[in-house]
Design a protein around this motif. Structure first.
Motif, short mmCIF file in Angstrom:
data_model
loop_
_atom_site.label_atom_id
_atom_site.label_comp_id
_atom_site.label_asym_id
_atom_site.label_seq_id
_atom_site.Cartn_x
_atom_site.Cartn_y
_atom_site.Cartn_z
N LEU A 194 0.95 -1.24 0.13
CA LEU A 194 0.07 -0.17 -0.09
C LEU A 194 1.06 1.24 0.10
O LEU A 194 0.46 2.27 -0.49
CB LEU A 194 -0.97 -0.10 1.17
N LEU A 195 2.04 1.42 0.67
CA LEU A 195 2.87 2.55 0.59
C LEU A 195 3.35 2.63 -0.67
O LEU A 195 3.69 4.06 -1.00
CB LEU A 195 3.96 2.20 1.88
N ALA A 207 2.29 1.52 -3.58
CA ALA A 207 1.20 2.21 -4.39
C ALA A 207 0.93 3.81 -4.35
O ALA A 207 0.83 4.54 -5.02
CB ALA A 207 -0.11 1.26 -4.35
N ALA A 208 0.90 4.10 -2.96
CA ALA A 208 0.83 5.55 -2.70
C ALA A 208 2.05 6.44 -3.01
O ALA A 208 1.67 7.47 -3.56
CB ALA A 208 0.54 5.68 -1.10
N GLY A 209 3.03 5.91 -3.05
CA GLY A 209 4.25 6.52 -3.60
C GLY A 209 4.11 6.92 -5.21
O GLY A 209 4.53 7.87 -5.75
N LEU A 253 1.33 6.70 -6.82
CA LEU A 253 0.41 7.66 -6.93
C LEU A 253 0.78 8.90 -6.86
O LEU A 253 0.59 9.85 -7.73
CB LEU A 253 -1.15 7.33 -6.05
N LEU A 254 1.38 9.51 -5.59
CA LEU A 254 1.99 10.59 -5.55
C LEU A 254 2.89 11.19 -6.67
O LEU A 254 2.78 12.39 -7.09
CB LEU A 254 3.02 10.77 -4.06
#
Length: 172
Positions: free
Chosen positions: A16-17, A19-21, A23-24
């Protein structure tokens, strides 16, 4: 959490981290930035704006200086009216022109501003009056094909050769 180990929960958190990276990174490097500071709102009227939508770029000399914020139809003239938000630090001359350009055959469309030479500067809420509408590739192709099919004439349609200047046609 029956049957789940700490390792599985940590692996899920890491995924999840990551994937968030991603996306950012995608959002910050997409080129679609919001303008900071004061901006200048301008309008321009076009015959056609094929494929141009709010959020599209406004560029000067290929450099993004703003974006399209709205589009509507003028009920009196039936022209498309684009509203643009431009970087407020730019001083756009009042005789500047706007044209709808394409990034290539399959690329998106954008508005290209060509600064004029006037001493007068457009103010917030001003209108660019010199515009060039989008050129439809399909329309150009259709005209070309039509002209090619109509260009070849058969005998009897005036496609023969004319006698040379100064000579009379032969008599039988």
């Amino acid at each position: 959490m029956k049957g789940r180990s700490i390792a599985e929960v940590l692996a899920g958190a890491v995924v999840l981290l990551v994937a968030a990276g991603f996306l950012l990174f995608a959002v910050t490097n997409s080129g679609r930035t919001t303008m900071s500071g004061p901006g200048l709102t301008l309008t321009a009227k076009f015959d056609r704006i094929d494929g141009l939508a709010p959020g599209a770029d406004v560029r000067i000399a290929g450099v993004k200086v703003g974006s399209i914020t709205g589009q509507r139809i003028d009920p009196q003239t039936f022209l498309a009216v684009l509203t643009m938000r431009i970087d407020g630090s730019l001083r756009i001359p009042s005789d500047s022109s706007a044209e709808i350009a394409s990034e290539g055959l399959l690329g998106g469309r954008f508005v290209s501003l060509v600064p004029g030479g006037s001493e007068r500067i457009l103010r917030d809420g001003g209108e660019i009056t010199i515009t060039q509408s989008a050129i439809s590739l399909e329309s150009l192709l259709g005209r070309f094909i039509f002209s090619m099919t109509q260009g070849g004439s058969s005998p009897g349609e005036g496609g023969g050769t004319a006698p040379a200047q100064g000579t009379a046609p032969a008599r039988p």
